[in-house]
Design a protein around this motif. Sequence first.
Motif, short mmCIF file in Angstrom:
data_model
loop_
_atom_site.label_atom_id
_atom_site.label_comp_id
_atom_site.label_asym_id
_atom_site.label_seq_id
_atom_site.Cartn_x
_atom_site.Cartn_y
_atom_site.Cartn_z
N GLN A 145 2.58 -0.41 -1.49
CA GLN A 145 1.90 -1.59 -1.99
C GLN A 145 2.24 -2.83 -1.16
OE1 GLN A 145 2.46 -2.01 -6.18
NE2 GLN A 145 0.83 -3.52 -6.43
N LEU A 146 3.48 -2.88 -0.67
CA LEU A 146 3.90 -3.99 0.19
C LEU A 146 3.09 -4.00 1.48
CD1 LEU A 146 5.85 -6.30 0.96
CD2 LEU A 146 7.41 -4.55 1.82
N ILE A 147 2.96 -2.83 2.11
CA ILE A 147 2.21 -2.74 3.35
C ILE A 147 0.73 -3.07 3.12
CG2 ILE A 147 1.41 -1.14 5.14
CD1 ILE A 147 4.11 0.25 4.98
N LEU A 148 0.20 -2.61 1.99
CA LEU A 148 -1.19 -2.94 1.67
C LEU A 148 -1.38 -4.45 1.52
CD1 LEU A 148 -2.06 -0.13 -0.91
CD2 LEU A 148 -2.90 -0.35 1.42
N ASP A 149 -0.40 -5.11 0.95
CA ASP A 149 -0.47 -6.57 0.79
C ASP A 149 -0.49 -7.26 2.15
OD1 ASP A 149 0.04 -8.93 -1.34
OD2 ASP A 149 1.16 -9.34 0.50
N ILE A 150 0.35 -6.77 3.07
CA ILE A 150 0.38 -7.35 4.42
C ILE A 150 -0.96 -7.14 5.11
CG2 ILE A 150 1.50 -7.24 6.68
CD1 ILE A 150 4.05 -6.31 5.21
N PHE A 151 -1.51 -5.93 4.97
CA PHE A 151 -2.80 -5.65 5.58
C PHE A 151 -3.87 -6.57 5.01
CE2 PHE A 151 -3.14 -1.54 8.08
CZ PHE A 151 -1.79 -1.54 8.44
N ALA A 152 -3.80 -6.83 3.72
CA ALA A 152 -4.79 -7.72 3.10
C ALA A 152 -4.68 -9.13 3.66
CB ALA A 152 -4.59 -7.74 1.58
N ARG A 153 -3.48 -9.57 3.96
CA ARG A 153 -3.28 -10.90 4.54
C ARG A 153 -3.80 -10.97 5.97
NH1 ARG A 153 1.03 -14.11 2.19
NH2 ARG A 153 1.70 -13.19 0.22
N ARG A 154 -3.71 -9.84 6.70
CA ARG A 154 -4.05 -9.84 8.13
C ARG A 154 -5.53 -9.55 8.39
NH1 ARG A 154 0.38 -11.58 7.79
NH2 ARG A 154 2.27 -10.86 8.84
N ALA A 155 -6.23 -8.96 7.42
CA ALA A 155 -7.62 -8.55 7.65
C ALA A 155 -8.49 -9.78 7.92
CB ALA A 155 -8.14 -7.76 6.46
N ARG A 156 -9.10 -9.82 9.07
CA ARG A 156 -9.94 -10.95 9.45
C ARG A 156 -11.42 -10.58 9.50
NH1 ARG A 156 -5.09 -11.89 11.85
NH2 ARG A 156 -4.32 -14.04 11.78
N SER A 157 -11.73 -9.37 9.92
CA SER A 157 -13.13 -8.97 10.03
C SER A 157 -13.60 -8.35 8.72
CB SER A 157 -13.29 -7.94 11.16
OG SER A 157 -12.66 -6.72 10.81
N ARG A 158 -14.92 -8.22 8.59
CA ARG A 158 -15.49 -7.58 7.41
C ARG A 158 -15.02 -6.13 7.33
NH1 ARG A 158 -20.22 -4.57 6.99
NH2 ARG A 158 -21.03 -4.35 4.85
N GLU A 159 -14.98 -5.46 8.47
CA GLU A 159 -14.53 -4.07 8.48
C GLU A 159 -13.09 -3.95 7.99
OE1 GLU A 159 -13.95 -0.32 11.59
OE2 GLU A 159 -14.46 -2.32 12.34
N GLY A 160 -12.22 -4.83 8.48
CA GLY A 160 -10.83 -4.79 8.06
C GLY A 160 -10.68 -5.04 6.58
N ALA A 161 -11.44 -6.01 6.04
CA ALA A 161 -11.36 -6.32 4.61
C ALA A 161 -11.83 -5.14 3.77
CB ALA A 161 -12.21 -7.56 4.30
N LEU A 162 -12.91 -4.48 4.20
CA LEU A 162 -13.42 -3.31 3.47
C LEU A 162 -12.40 -2.18 3.48
CD1 LEU A 162 -17.13 -3.18 4.71
CD2 LEU A 162 -16.33 -3.88 2.44
N LEU A 181 9.20 -6.57 6.78
CA LEU A 181 7.96 -6.35 6.03
C LEU A 181 7.82 -7.37 4.91
CD1 LEU A 181 7.98 -2.44 5.76
CD2 LEU A 181 6.32 -3.83 7.01
N THR A 182 8.89 -7.62 4.18
CA THR A 182 8.81 -8.57 3.07
C THR A 182 8.56 -9.99 3.58
OG1 THR A 182 11.24 -8.76 3.09
CG2 THR A 182 10.26 -7.20 1.54
N GLN A 183 9.17 -10.34 4.70
CA GLN A 183 8.94 -11.67 5.27
C GLN A 183 7.50 -11.81 5.73
OE1 GLN A 183 11.99 -11.95 8.25
NE2 GLN A 183 13.64 -12.15 6.74
N SER A 184 6.93 -10.73 6.29
CA SER A 184 5.53 -10.78 6.71
C SER A 184 4.60 -10.95 5.52
CB SER A 184 5.17 -9.50 7.47
OG SER A 184 5.82 -9.46 8.72
N ALA A 185 5.05 -10.51 4.35
CA ALA A 185 4.25 -10.68 3.13
C ALA A 185 4.49 -12.04 2.49
CB ALA A 185 4.58 -9.57 2.14
#
Length: 408
Positions: A93-110, A21-25
Motif C-alpha cells: 500500500q505504501l508503494i502504491l501511494d508513492i506511485f499515485a503521487r508520481r503518476a503524471r500521464s493519463r496512462e500512469g494514473a489509470l 520509501l516512507t519519506q518519498s510518500a
Amino acid sequence: MLCHADTADEERYWAEEMRALTQSAGVQVVAEMRQRRHVPDVATCIGKGKAQELFVLAREKEADVIIFDTELTPIQQRNLEELTQSRVIDRTQLILDIFARRARSREGALQVELAQLLYLMPRLSGKGTALSRLGGGIGTRGPGETKLEMDRRRIRERITHLRHEIEEIRRQREHQRAARRRLPFPSGAIVGYTNAGKSTLLNVLAGAQTYVDDRVFATLDPTTRRVVLPDGWSVLLTDTVGFVENLPPMLLEAFRATLEVVQEADFLLHVIDISSPHWELQRDAVETTLVELGADQKPIILVFNKADRVKDTYWLRQLVAEHPNSVYISAKQAQGIPHLMDRIVATLQGMLVPVEVWLPYEASALVAECYEFGRVLGVEYQEQGIHLRAQVIPAVAARLQPYCTAKT
C-alpha cells in the motif's frame, strides 16, 4: 517493520530502504520497531503481545499511521487496526501511494488506480461498503474515498473499465512501436533498481530532458529517445519504471502495457548504483523481476553507475573484469560514456545476422541500410542484380529475407 533479512547488514539495508520509501510518500518517521520471526503470525503477523507494544509506542509518539515492511493479509491488517487502534498499511500500500503521487500521464494514473483497486478488492470483506474511516493521507491517495465506497460489483466494473482503457493504450503503443519497427533501429530498454540513475543516463546518452529526481520511483512513464552511436549507428532507448525488492504483483499486472517495452527490447541496459553497499541485493531484485517478465535471456549490459562516489578505482576495474559485457560510469558527471557506447556497439554487433542476397536494382536502397545498420562483407553489381554479403541487425535481415539465397 517485520524483519526478513538473513544478516544484520541486510537488516540495516531493508530498514534504510523502508525509510526512503516512507519519506518519498511524504511521511515523517517518528519511531521504528523490528521483529525477527521465522513464520508470521496468521492473525496479526507480529503476535498479540508485540501488537500491544506497538499500540503503546504509537500512542507515545502520537503516530498517525503504522507502516509494515511486509505484505499483510486482509485479516492481519484488520486485526492490527483493532489491536493498535491506528490506521495500518503495509509495504504494498505504501508503494502504491508513492506511485499515485508520481503518476503524471493519463496512462500512469489509470495503471495506479487499477493496482490500488486490485489491492483493495479483497480487503472490502467485513468492512461493508463504507470505508470512510480511512480518511485522508498516506495509503488513501488515488481512487479516493468516493470510489472506495462503491460496492463490490461497481468496483469490479471499474476494474474491467480500467483494463479496457489500459488495453487501448497498449494497442496505441503497439502501433507506435510498429511504426518504429519500420525503421531499422534496434531498441534497448534501460532497467534497474529505483533511483539507480536510469533517467540521468538517458539524458546523457540522448541529450534529452527527462524528469530526474533523487527519490525512489521518481518517474513512472516510459520515455523513448534516439541515441546516435559511434560510426553513425543509432538505437532507440527507453527509460522504464524502477524496480524494487518484492515489487507488488498487482503493479506488475497493472503496468504490463508499460513493461512490454522491456519484453520487446533487443537488448537491456541494467543500471546499478555501485555506490550502494547493497548493490548486489538490488541487482538480484532486478534480475528476479526480469525473470518474471520473461526478459532475462536478452543481451544485457551491466552499467555500474555512480562510480564517482567510489574511491577504489582498482575495485571498479576488477568488477568490470569479473562481469562480462559491463562498464562503470558516472551518468551525473558524464564519465565513462564512450566506454558504454563501445559496449552498446559491441552488443549490437553480436546480434548481427549473416545474410547473402541477390537484390534487384529497384531494391538497391537496401544496400545503404546494410552499410548503416550492419557490416557489408562484399557487394558486386552485376547485370542480373546486386550480389550482397553482409551482417545486419535483425530488422534489416527480415527485409532482406525475400532475396536471400543462403546464410553464411
